[in-house]
Design an enzyme around this catalytic site. Structure first.
Site, mmCIF file in Angstrom:
data_model
loop_
_atom_site.group_PDB
_atom_site.id
_atom_site.type_symbol
_atom_site.label_atom_id
_atom_site.label_comp_id
_atom_site.label_asym_id
_atom_site.label_seq_id
_atom_site.Cartn_x
_atom_site.Cartn_y
_atom_site.Cartn_z
ATOM 1 N N ARG A 17 0.958 -1.348 0.155
ATOM 2 C CA ARG A 17 -0.037 0.075 0.065
ATOM 3 C C ARG A 17 1.042 1.316 0.131
ATOM 4 O O ARG A 17 0.343 2.307 -0.301
ATOM 5 C CB ARG A 17 -0.995 -0.051 1.219
ATOM 6 C CG ARG A 17 -2.037 -1.030 0.932
ATOM 7 C CD ARG A 17 -2.989 -0.899 2.150
ATOM 8 N NE ARG A 17 -2.528 -1.549 3.140
ATOM 9 C CZ ARG A 17 -2.902 -1.271 4.635
ATOM 10 N NH1 ARG A 17 -3.834 -0.581 4.778
ATOM 11 N NH2 ARG A 17 -2.279 -2.152 5.650
ATOM 12 N N GLN A 77 12.558 -13.272 6.462
ATOM 13 C CA GLN A 77 11.407 -14.014 6.246
ATOM 14 C C GLN A 77 11.102 -13.950 4.876
ATOM 15 O O GLN A 77 10.622 -13.005 4.294
ATOM 16 C CB GLN A 77 10.294 -13.348 7.229
ATOM 17 C CG GLN A 77 8.943 -14.182 7.394
ATOM 18 C CD GLN A 77 7.824 -13.528 7.836
ATOM 19 O OE1 GLN A 77 7.804 -12.316 7.605
ATOM 20 N NE2 GLN A 77 6.900 -14.096 8.238
ATOM 21 N N GLY A 106 8.221 -2.695 13.111
ATOM 22 C CA GLY A 106 9.320 -1.786 12.705
ATOM 23 C C GLY A 106 8.631 -0.637 12.003
ATOM 24 O O GLY A 106 9.312 0.291 11.646
ATOM 25 N N GLU A 157 -8.336 -11.405 17.290
ATOM 26 C CA GLU A 157 -8.179 -10.461 16.215
ATOM 27 C C GLU A 157 -9.579 -10.217 15.499
ATOM 28 O O GLU A 157 -10.650 -10.788 15.647
ATOM 29 C CB GLU A 157 -7.561 -11.497 14.934
ATOM 30 C CG GLU A 157 -5.920 -11.543 15.499
ATOM 31 C CD GLU A 157 -5.329 -10.181 15.513
ATOM 32 O OE1 GLU A 157 -5.189 -9.284 14.822
ATOM 33 O OE2 GLU A 157 -4.702 -10.072 16.748
ATOM 34 N N ASN A 229 1.135 2.400 6.777
ATOM 35 C CA ASN A 229 0.492 1.594 5.688
ATOM 36 C C ASN A 229 0.630 2.165 4.424
ATOM 37 O O ASN A 229 0.850 1.480 3.342
ATOM 38 C CB ASN A 229 -0.418 0.707 6.138
ATOM 39 C CG ASN A 229 -0.178 -0.108 7.417
ATOM 40 O OD1 ASN A 229 0.406 -0.895 7.339
ATOM 41 N ND2 ASN A 229 -1.138 0.260 8.332
ATOM 42 N N TYR A 351 26.048 34.374 -3.688
ATOM 43 C CA TYR A 351 26.314 33.073 -3.254
ATOM 44 C C TYR A 351 27.742 32.663 -2.974
ATOM 45 O O TYR A 351 28.541 33.258 -3.672
ATOM 46 C CB TYR A 351 26.246 32.326 -4.828
ATOM 47 C CG TYR A 351 26.825 30.892 -4.754
ATOM 48 C CD1 TYR A 351 26.213 29.933 -3.905
ATOM 49 C CD2 TYR A 351 28.043 30.492 -5.115
ATOM 50 C CE1 TYR A 351 26.631 28.686 -3.902
ATOM 51 C CE2 TYR A 351 28.371 29.100 -5.103
ATOM 52 C CZ TYR A 351 27.805 28.067 -4.237
ATOM 53 O OH TYR A 351 28.423 26.917 -4.306
ATOM 54 N N SER A 408 32.998 47.676 -6.548
ATOM 55 C CA SER A 408 31.751 47.016 -7.382
ATOM 56 C C SER A 408 32.084 46.696 -8.735
ATOM 57 O O SER A 408 32.615 47.293 -9.506
ATOM 58 C CB SER A 408 30.624 48.048 -7.033
ATOM 59 O OG SER A 408 30.450 48.562 -5.850
HETATM 60 C C1 UD1 Z 1 -1.287 -6.864 14.025
HETATM 61 C C2 UD1 Z 1 -1.881 -7.504 15.429
HETATM 62 C C3 UD1 Z 1 -3.127 -6.954 16.086
HETATM 63 C C4 UD1 Z 1 -2.792 -5.294 16.284
HETATM 64 C C5 UD1 Z 1 -2.086 -4.772 15.166
HETATM 65 C C6 UD1 Z 1 -1.412 -3.516 15.763
HETATM 66 C C7 UD1 Z 1 -1.466 -9.897 14.702
HETATM 67 C C8 UD1 Z 1 -1.881 -11.202 14.643
HETATM 68 N N1 UD1 Z 1 -2.159 -8.874 14.955
HETATM 69 O O1 UD1 Z 1 -2.400 -6.719 13.099
HETATM 70 O O2 UD1 Z 1 -3.385 -7.696 17.169
HETATM 71 O O3 UD1 Z 1 -4.043 -4.801 17.012
HETATM 72 O O4 UD1 Z 1 -1.308 -5.518 14.465
HETATM 73 O O5 UD1 Z 1 -1.400 -2.485 14.486
HETATM 74 O O6 UD1 Z 1 -0.093 -9.974 15.223
HETATM 75 N N2 UD1 Z 1 4.838 -8.837 9.467
HETATM 76 C C9 UD1 Z 1 5.673 -9.578 9.235
HETATM 77 N N3 UD1 Z 1 5.650 -10.797 8.684
HETATM 78 C C10 UD1 Z 1 4.621 -11.339 8.551
HETATM 79 C C11 UD1 Z 1 3.319 -10.647 9.036
HETATM 80 C C12 UD1 Z 1 3.540 -9.357 9.364
HETATM 81 O O7 UD1 Z 1 6.975 -9.273 9.342
HETATM 82 O O8 UD1 Z 1 4.464 -12.719 8.120
HETATM 83 C C13 UD1 Z 1 5.207 -7.624 9.942
HETATM 84 C C14 UD1 Z 1 4.435 -6.344 9.352
HETATM 85 O O9 UD1 Z 1 5.150 -5.894 8.311
HETATM 86 C C15 UD1 Z 1 4.092 -5.404 10.260
HETATM 87 C C16 UD1 Z 1 3.642 -5.941 11.589
HETATM 88 O O10 UD1 Z 1 4.496 -7.418 11.323
HETATM 89 O O11 UD1 Z 1 5.000 -4.487 10.450
HETATM 90 C C17 UD1 Z 1 2.199 -6.374 11.918
HETATM 91 O O12 UD1 Z 1 1.551 -7.021 10.883
HETATM 92 P P1 UD1 Z 1 0.309 -6.768 10.021
HETATM 93 O O13 UD1 Z 1 0.049 -7.438 9.077
HETATM 94 O O14 UD1 Z 1 0.026 -5.205 10.048
HETATM 95 O O15 UD1 Z 1 -0.629 -7.045 11.339
HETATM 96 P P2 UD1 Z 1 -2.018 -6.488 11.664
HETATM 97 O O16 UD1 Z 1 -3.119 -7.352 10.785
HETATM 98 O O17 UD1 Z 1 -2.418 -5.007 11.568
HETATM 99 MG MG MG Z 2 -0.987 -3.512 10.630
#
Ligand code: UD1
Ligand code: MG
Length: 453
Positions: A17, A77, A106, A157, A229, A351, A408
């Protein structure tokens, strides 16, 4: 004994996004990559070991994370299978043995280090797991925190939540601190039998509880948990970060006439009693000494501004501009890689690049240091108390001695010794009465043309 804590920071998201050619955590807030804000917060909380879960731009993300002075181990990952799966990528680092493992996202750079140290403190006091939550204005999309009798029993969730649970506005902020010794076994117990078919990190809460562990929730302000995001969210993060910085700077004794229009960088240093007028931009690497005045519409980066100096309005200070105490760089002037001596004045339309200007020298309007020959850059050295007449070109490399005077409109290509006068323009010639003769001739031409029509 010093506690050993490990931060596992998740930054492997595809960030589609953001529609960007680089990882979203490399985008800057306050001119510092988002990921560096996060590792700096960990560092401030006393955590200096980080396992960084990365996907795209692994090397650059690790490098940016390490900038905060923490030891970063990137772990890849390659498939996004959920937050629980992501944390397990750091299995080997976790296995090194830590008192606490703190999982952070992060892409949330506004986290207060105090919240992290509070979580570690709560662990010391006996909690097996600590989750940081916030009260959401709009909880849609977040994991809901189920708290019973002061303990966190589960995080549900959005996709799994019942209508009743969806009404809960206390949400998971994503920062989970667990026992380092239990972490791998807890994470290994996470399954993917849920609406998204993902390994939810949040399941560690009920897993820990089922094993008799005590899980508690701490609350932090919603703004601290803001993630990134989209570019719109990036702008919202920047706005929040700038607001906080402006406030801190004002509380440290700096006057901002119109705070909302002044932009700082993460490392901007402003001394006491500095006055900053509206619409000023500070890029990275700027320090401003006490009592200086930055007039409106100035653009400043990589510059050191001495005590009591005056800049602008409409000044541009580029990297390497070093303004001495009480010096002045006025409107429509650009300064780059140049030392402006104490009390020296560069007041209008000038300058100055690759130069040294002595104390109390006066640089007239429209002066240009011609520092570039199309291939190389050369230096201009101007002595103390020298006077450069308006509209002069100083063709570098060139030296002008102390107290020298440049007439000048001169083009200076050779050394001018101290206290000498240098002029390169043709001498002035006055012809009495000649102007009226020219005017009469022109009038006659005009009258003749009118008659022809
Ligand atoms: C997650 C939480 C939710 C919380 C929300 C807060 C879980 C299951 N849910 O949901 O409870 O309220 O964040 O913002 O954890 N990422 C990886 N690898 C993956 C998946 C995600 O590195 O396989 C990283 C993403 O880049 C991101 C973070 O983990 O920085 C969170 O992942 P995201 O998919 O945004 O989780 P949410 O569905 O928002
Ligand atoms: Mg999120």
């Amino acid at each position: 004994m010093q506690r050993k804590s490990l931060a596992v920071i998740l930054a492997a998201g595809d960030a589609t996004r953001m529609k960007s050619s680089m990882s979203k955590v490399l985008h800057p807030v306050g001119n510092l990559p988002i990921i560096t804000h996060v590792t700096a917060a960990a560092k401030s909380a006393g955590i200096d070991r980080v396992a960084l879960v990365v996907g795209r731009d692994a090397e650059k993300v690790a490098e940016a994370g390490a900038k905060a002075g923490v030891e970063v181990t990137p772990v890849l990952q390659s498939e996004r299978k959920g937050t629980g799966h992501a944390v397990l990528m750091a299995r080997e680092v976790i296995a090194e043995g830590y008192d606490d493992v703190i999982v952070l996202y992060g892409d949330a750079p506004l986290i207060d280090p105090k919240s992290l140290s509070d979580a570690i403190e709560a662990r010391k006091e006996g909690a097996d797991m600590v989750v940081l939550g916030f009260t959401a204005v709009d909880p849609t999309g977040y994991g809901r925190m189920i708290v019973e009798n002061g303990e966190l029993t589960a995080i549900v969730e959005e996709k799994e939540a019942t209508d009743e649970q969806k009404k809960i506005d206390f949400c998971n902020g994503g920062i989970i601190t667990m026992d380092g010794g239990d972490a791998i076994s807890l994470l290994d117990a996470i399954g993917n039998d849920n609406a998204k078919g993902e390994y939810y990190l949040t399941d560690v809460v009920s897993i820990c509880r089922a094993r008799g562990g005590k899980v508690i929730a701490l609350e932090a302000p919603e703004a601290d948990m803001m993630g990134c995001n989209t570019r719109a969210e990036l702008a919202a993060l920047e706005a929040e970060w700038q607001d906080r910085r402006r406030r801190e700077i004002m509380l440290s004794g700096v006057t901002l006439c119109d705070p909302a229009t002044v932009y700082f960088s993460h490392d901007t240093e402003i001394g006491r009693d500095v006055l900053i007028e509206p619409s000023v931009w500070f890029g990275p690497g700027v320090s401003v000494g006490e009592g200086a005045v930055i007039h409106a519409f100035s653009h400043i980066e990589g510059a050191t501004i001495g005590e009591g100096a005056q800049v602008g309005p409409f000044a541009r200070l580029r990297p390497g501009a070093d303004l001495g105490e009480g010096s002045k760089v006025g409107n429509f002037c650009e300064v780059k890689k140049a030392d402006i001596g104490p009390g020296a004045k560069v007041n209008h339309l000038t300058y100055i690049g690759d130069a040294t200007i002595g104390a109390k020298a006066n640089i007239g309007a429209g002066t240009i240091t011609c520092n570039y020959d199309g291939v190389n850059k050369h230096r201009t050295v101007i002595g103390e108390g020298a006077f450069i007449g308006s509209n002069s070109s100083l063709v570098a490399p060139v030296e002008i001695g102390d107290g020298a005077y440049i007439g000048s409109g001169s083009v200076i290509t050779k050394t001018v010794e101290a206290d000498a006068l240098a002029l390169t323009r043709t001498p002035q010639e006055n012809r009495p009465g000649k102007a009226s003769i020219l005017r009469a001739r022109a009038e006659a031409v005009k009258a003749a043309r009118k008659q022809q029509k």
